[in-house]
Design a protein around this motif. Structure first.
Motif, PDB file in Angstrom:
ATOM      1  N   ALA A 146       0.885  -1.253  -0.113  1.00  0.00           N
ATOM      2  CA  ALA A 146       0.053   0.068   0.091  1.00  0.00           C
ATOM      3  C   ALA A 146       0.825   1.148  -0.021  1.00  0.00           C
ATOM      4  O   ALA A 146       2.177   1.232   0.225  1.00  0.00           O
ATOM      5  N   VAL A 147       0.276   2.347  -0.502  1.00  0.00           N
ATOM      6  CA  VAL A 147       0.967   3.674  -0.492  1.00  0.00           C
ATOM      7  C   VAL A 147       1.635   4.043   1.056  1.00  0.00           C
ATOM      8  O   VAL A 147       0.689   3.661   2.037  1.00  0.00           O
ATOM      9  N   GLY A 148       2.822   4.272   1.116  1.00  0.00           N
ATOM     10  CA  GLY A 148       3.269   4.407   2.466  1.00  0.00           C
ATOM     11  C   GLY A 148       4.075   3.466   3.143  1.00  0.00           C
ATOM     12  O   GLY A 148       4.921   3.534   4.132  1.00  0.00           O
ATOM     13  N   ASP A 149       3.925   2.193   2.498  1.00  0.00           N
ATOM     14  CA  ASP A 149       4.796   1.204   2.999  1.00  0.00           C
ATOM     15  C   ASP A 149       6.266   1.067   2.669  1.00  0.00           C
ATOM     16  O   ASP A 149       6.528   1.558   1.522  1.00  0.00           O
ATOM     17  N   SER A 150       6.948   0.740   3.497  1.00  0.00           N
ATOM     18  CA  SER A 150       8.574   0.708   3.226  1.00  0.00           C
ATOM     19  C   SER A 150       8.806  -0.614   2.596  1.00  0.00           C
ATOM     20  O   SER A 150       8.389  -1.620   2.762  1.00  0.00           O
ATOM     21  N   VAL A 151       9.746  -0.601   1.661  1.00  0.00           N
ATOM     22  CA  VAL A 151       9.951  -1.884   0.924  1.00  0.00           C
ATOM     23  C   VAL A 151      11.487  -2.069   0.637  1.00  0.00           C
ATOM     24  O   VAL A 151      12.213  -0.997   0.788  1.00  0.00           O
ATOM     25  N   VAL A 152      11.839  -3.311   0.545  1.00  0.00           N
ATOM     26  CA  VAL A 152      13.270  -3.430   0.373  1.00  0.00           C
ATOM     27  C   VAL A 152      13.548  -4.251  -1.030  1.00  0.00           C
ATOM     28  O   VAL A 152      12.673  -4.792  -1.720  1.00  0.00           O
ATOM     29  N   THR A 153      14.660  -4.073  -1.492  1.00  0.00           N
ATOM     30  CA  THR A 153      15.016  -4.750  -2.929  1.00  0.00           C
ATOM     31  C   THR A 153      14.775  -6.167  -2.683  1.00  0.00           C
ATOM     32  O   THR A 153      15.034  -6.880  -1.968  1.00  0.00           O
ATOM     33  N   GLY A 154      14.034  -6.492  -3.775  1.00  0.00           N
ATOM     34  CA  GLY A 154      13.776  -7.975  -4.039  1.00  0.00           C
ATOM     35  C   GLY A 154      12.574  -8.331  -3.385  1.00  0.00           C
ATOM     36  O   GLY A 154      12.035  -9.388  -3.444  1.00  0.00           O
ATOM     37  N   GLN A 155      11.775  -7.337  -2.643  1.00  0.00           N
ATOM     38  CA  GLN A 155      10.363  -7.942  -2.140  1.00  0.00           C
ATOM     39  C   GLN A 155       9.399  -7.814  -2.954  1.00  0.00           C
ATOM     40  O   GLN A 155       9.262  -7.002  -3.834  1.00  0.00           O
ATOM     41  N   LYS A 156       8.682  -8.973  -2.790  1.00  0.00           N
ATOM     42  CA  LYS A 156       7.402  -9.005  -3.774  1.00  0.00           C
ATOM     43  C   LYS A 156       6.383  -7.903  -3.300  1.00  0.00           C
ATOM     44  O   LYS A 156       5.929  -7.665  -2.268  1.00  0.00           O
ATOM     45  N   ILE A 157       6.167  -7.138  -4.456  1.00  0.00           N
ATOM     46  CA  ILE A 157       5.319  -5.940  -4.111  1.00  0.00           C
ATOM     47  C   ILE A 157       3.915  -6.006  -4.974  1.00  0.00           C
ATOM     48  O   ILE A 157       3.012  -5.631  -4.836  1.00  0.00           O
ATOM     49  N   ALA A 158       3.832  -7.193  -5.979  1.00  0.00           N
ATOM     50  CA  ALA A 158       2.357  -7.329  -6.462  1.00  0.00           C
ATOM     51  C   ALA A 158       2.620  -8.899  -6.962  1.00  0.00           C
ATOM     52  O   ALA A 158       3.603  -9.497  -7.463  1.00  0.00           O
ATOM     53  N   GLU A 159       1.524  -9.760  -6.644  1.00  0.00           N
ATOM     54  CA  GLU A 159       1.226 -10.929  -6.898  1.00  0.00           C
ATOM     55  C   GLU A 159       0.614 -11.499  -8.261  1.00  0.00           C
ATOM     56  O   GLU A 159      -0.366 -10.788  -8.544  1.00  0.00           O
ATOM     57  N   ALA A 160       1.187 -12.522  -8.646  1.00  0.00           N
ATOM     58  CA  ALA A 160       0.528 -13.053  -9.918  1.00  0.00           C
ATOM     59  C   ALA A 160      -0.840 -13.144  -9.629  1.00  0.00           C
ATOM     60  O   ALA A 160      -1.379 -13.984  -8.749  1.00  0.00           O
ATOM     61  N   LYS A 161      -1.714 -13.157 -10.723  1.00  0.00           N
ATOM     62  CA  LYS A 161      -3.137 -13.491 -10.790  1.00  0.00           C
ATOM     63  C   LYS A 161      -3.298 -14.781 -11.617  1.00  0.00           C
ATOM     64  O   LYS A 161      -3.403 -14.597 -12.850  1.00  0.00           O
ATOM     65  N   GLY A 162      -3.329 -15.784 -10.832  1.00  0.00           N
ATOM     66  CA  GLY A 162      -3.279 -17.196 -11.402  1.00  0.00           C
ATOM     67  C   GLY A 162      -1.880 -17.611 -11.810  1.00  0.00           C
ATOM     68  O   GLY A 162      -0.818 -17.044 -11.661  1.00  0.00           O
ATOM     69  N   ASN A 163      -1.970 -18.939 -12.701  1.00  0.00           N
ATOM     70  CA  ASN A 163      -0.569 -19.373 -12.880  1.00  0.00           C
ATOM     71  C   ASN A 163       0.006 -18.660 -14.123  1.00  0.00           C
ATOM     72  O   ASN A 163       1.184 -18.610 -14.021  1.00  0.00           O
ATOM     73  N   ARG A 164      -0.936 -18.187 -15.099  1.00  0.00           N
ATOM     74  CA  ARG A 164      -0.195 -17.598 -16.388  1.00  0.00           C
ATOM     75  C   ARG A 164      -0.207 -16.128 -15.983  1.00  0.00           C
ATOM     76  O   ARG A 164      -0.646 -15.353 -16.472  1.00  0.00           O
ATOM     77  N   SER A 165       0.804 -15.719 -14.983  1.00  0.00           N
ATOM     78  CA  SER A 165       0.807 -14.423 -14.774  1.00  0.00           C
ATOM     79  C   SER A 165       2.533 -14.367 -14.211  1.00  0.00           C
ATOM     80  O   SER A 165       3.063 -15.359 -14.012  1.00  0.00           O
ATOM     81  N   ALA A 166       2.858 -13.322 -13.490  1.00  0.00           N
ATOM     82  CA  ALA A 166       4.230 -13.324 -12.781  1.00  0.00           C
ATOM     83  C   ALA A 166       4.015 -12.178 -11.584  1.00  0.00           C
ATOM     84  O   ALA A 166       3.551 -11.095 -11.771  1.00  0.00           O
ATOM     85  N   HIS A 167       4.661 -12.473 -10.719  1.00  0.00           N
ATOM     86  CA  HIS A 167       5.253 -11.613  -9.455  1.00  0.00           C
ATOM     87  C   HIS A 167       6.000 -10.659  -9.836  1.00  0.00           C
ATOM     88  O   HIS A 167       6.751 -10.528 -10.888  1.00  0.00           O
ATOM     89  N   VAL A 168       5.775  -9.458  -9.213  1.00  0.00           N
ATOM     90  CA  VAL A 168       6.527  -8.258  -9.652  1.00  0.00           C
ATOM     91  C   VAL A 168       7.229  -7.952  -8.100  1.00  0.00           C
ATOM     92  O   VAL A 168       6.578  -7.946  -7.155  1.00  0.00           O
TER      93      VAL A 168
END
Length: 523
Positions: A61-83
């Motif tokens: 969410a907006v305001g969250d602290s993240v670090v390099t390599g952390q998953k920030i978006a999840e794949a929607k189903g099998n034919r997709s990819a994490h970001v």
């Protein structure tokens, strides 16, 4: 096929494919120096649709602290990819931002204001990948967000699922200007050989063949030396002639094996699968280092760029920031091409960012690239058919697409077109043929979707009508059974006339209500 002499690591193919062209290469502009790492920019803008398939879903969410390599978006189903976050920092926006697309359109992106720190969130390395189950390796590739880095961006874990006899590594890199795979092979040959062996292990292939054009002698030498040092006997190098588009999947397979992929089938029908050099390297890092796909090697070239070369760039880095770092003044109005000059596209807004499929940025001076002028009428010379690597009839496809005769275009195998641009390159009338093919494909797909939606709507309507009729019949049956029950009750009371019995019951009820009312008034 592999050479007759199994001791020969590198051999030259004798097979050919139909058509092809020889455009000026411009490779030496960028392949003379080692890969350089670019630092994190002040902000990274990470689109959620960097792959073939469904768009990823934000998990921050907006305001969250993240670090390099952390998953920030999840794949929607099998034919997709994490970001994953390509840099540490704070999420300052999740909103539509301009993306790298020829239309300059916007799409949902996660924007991170970066911080200069070394924090990272990688997965634990898999120390013994060759004794690890295939499913565990596929899961790691999926969790790392890896897709094909040669351009299609298809999720790699899906492509690695079937077991095959042969693994082909696409190292042809046939399009002009692009040298990121060439330089990766020169700089990281030992790691790449281990990466190829890992992929061979995953798909249970008996052999791995590296298909590479003969214009990359340094890369061939480095790979040959790395194979010799490794002692591996399962990897060979097939040297193919320099001819565009030898890097097309079907074209490279034909050059290496002499076989053609049957129409409408996948490469697995021939017992083989193909992966790109950069994809293999990303998988190797994900398995052995636990590193998700957060950066890639990209060629930055063109006469408009002062410091041309190959750079390891974090995903989400704005193009304008890259150009400024490499000596391209912001006020200069150079043409920026993402991808190669044949299959790439002009970027209308350099606020767009690098994505997983960004293998090249060309900063072209005026007149450096042959910009198409006003198209002249087709003279039916047939040169387009002579160079078409898919053995199609481009002229006929052009006429059908131009006149919206989409069914005829499909019948002439429009979807076998790989959009390489060879036909447009040789067209003396300078007709943008590929534009017409893309238009026709888009229209066919759109109309098919509309037809499918209409069919679903019709199914819903027909089901509703069926349901209403069924409910009506059920009500009628319920009334019939109620009537029969009343008739039986009347007969039990000695009343044979059901209608009279019903009237008698109604009169009795009315008398009872009247009597109750009188009793209430008297009390």
């Amino acid at each position: 096929m592999s050479p007759d002499n199994q001791n020969t690591i590198a051999y030259t193919t004798t097979y050919k494919f139909h058509g092809g062209i020889h455009p000026e290469e411009h490779k030496t502009l960028s392949n003379q120096t080692p890969i350089i790492d670019l630092p994190a920019p002040p902000i990274v803008v990470l689109p959620l649709n960097q792959h073939s398939g469904a768009q990823s879903l934000p998990c921050v969410a907006v305001g969250d602290s993240v670090v390099t390599g952390q998953k920030i978006a999840e794949a929607k189903g099998n034919r997709s990819a994490h970001v994953h976050a390509s840099a540490s920092g704070t999420v300052v926006a999740i909103e539509n931002r301009v993306i790298a697309h020829p239309s300059g359109q916007s799409d949902l992106c996660i924007v991170i204001e970066t911080q200069d720190n070394n924090k990272q969130h990688f997965l634990p390395p898999i120390n013994n990948p060759f004794t690890t189950s295939k499913q565990s390796l596929l899961d790691r590739i999926f969790e790392s967000g890896i897709v094909g880095l040669g351009g299609a961006a298809f999720p790699s874990h899906i492509k690695l699922m079937p077991d095959v006899d042969r693994l082909i590594i696409n190292a042809a890199e046939c399009e002009p200007y692009i040298t990121c795979d060439d330089r990766l092979m020169q700089d990281e040959a030992p790691q790449l050989i281990q990466a190829f062996e890992l992929l061979r292990h995953i798909v249970s292939a008996k052999e791995c063949i590296i298909g590479i054009e003969d214009n990359k002698p340094e890369a061939i030498a480095q790979l040959t030396s790395a194979i010799e040092t490794s002692g591996l006997t399962t990897i060979n190098i097939c040297i193919v002639p320099t001819k565009y588009p030898s890097g097309g999947e079907k074209q490279l397979i034909e050059l290496i094996t002499g076989q053609q992929v049957p129409k409408g089938q996948l490469t697995t029908s021939l017992g083989l699968v193909m992966h790109n050099v950069a994809t293999a390297f990303a998988i190797f890092e994900a398995v052995t280092l636990g590193k998700p796909l957060i950066d890639r090697v990209t060629t930055v070239t063109g006469l408009g760029c002062e410091r041309r070369g190959n750079y390891r760039i974090r995903l989400g880095t704005p193009l304008q920031w890259i150009l400024e770092q490499l000596g391209v003044p912001a006020e200069q109005k150079f043409t920026t091409i993402m991808g190669g000059p044949m299959m790439g596209f002009k970027v209308p807004n350099t606020a767009a960012s690098v994505v997983k499929s960004t293998n090249c940025l060309i900063v072209a001076e005026p007149d450096e690239l042959n910009e198409p002028s006003t198209a002249l009428p087709c003279i039916r010379c047939g040169e387009c058919a002579d160079v078409c690597p898919a053995n199609l009839l481009p002229q006929q496809l052009y006429w059908f697409a131009r006149s919206d005769e989409f069914e005829k275009a499909e019948n002439y195998n429009l979807f076998d077109c790989i959009e390489c641009g060879a036909c447009a390159y040789v067209c003396p009338s300078e007709i943008p043929l590929v534009h017409y093919y893309r238009y026709a494909k888009n229209e066919i797909v759109l109309r098919a979707k509309e037809k499918q939606q209409a069919a679903k709507a019709r199914e819903r309507f027909e089901f509703r009508e069926f349901r209403l009729k069924r409910e009506k019949a059920e009500r009628a049956e319920k009334h019939r059974k109620a009537a029969e029950a009343r008739k039986k009750a009347a007969e039990a009371k000695g009343q044979t006339n059901e209608k009279k019995a019903t009237i008698a019951e109604a009169v009795a009820r009315a008398k009872a209500r009247k009597q109750k009312k009188q009793d209430d008034q008297s009390s």
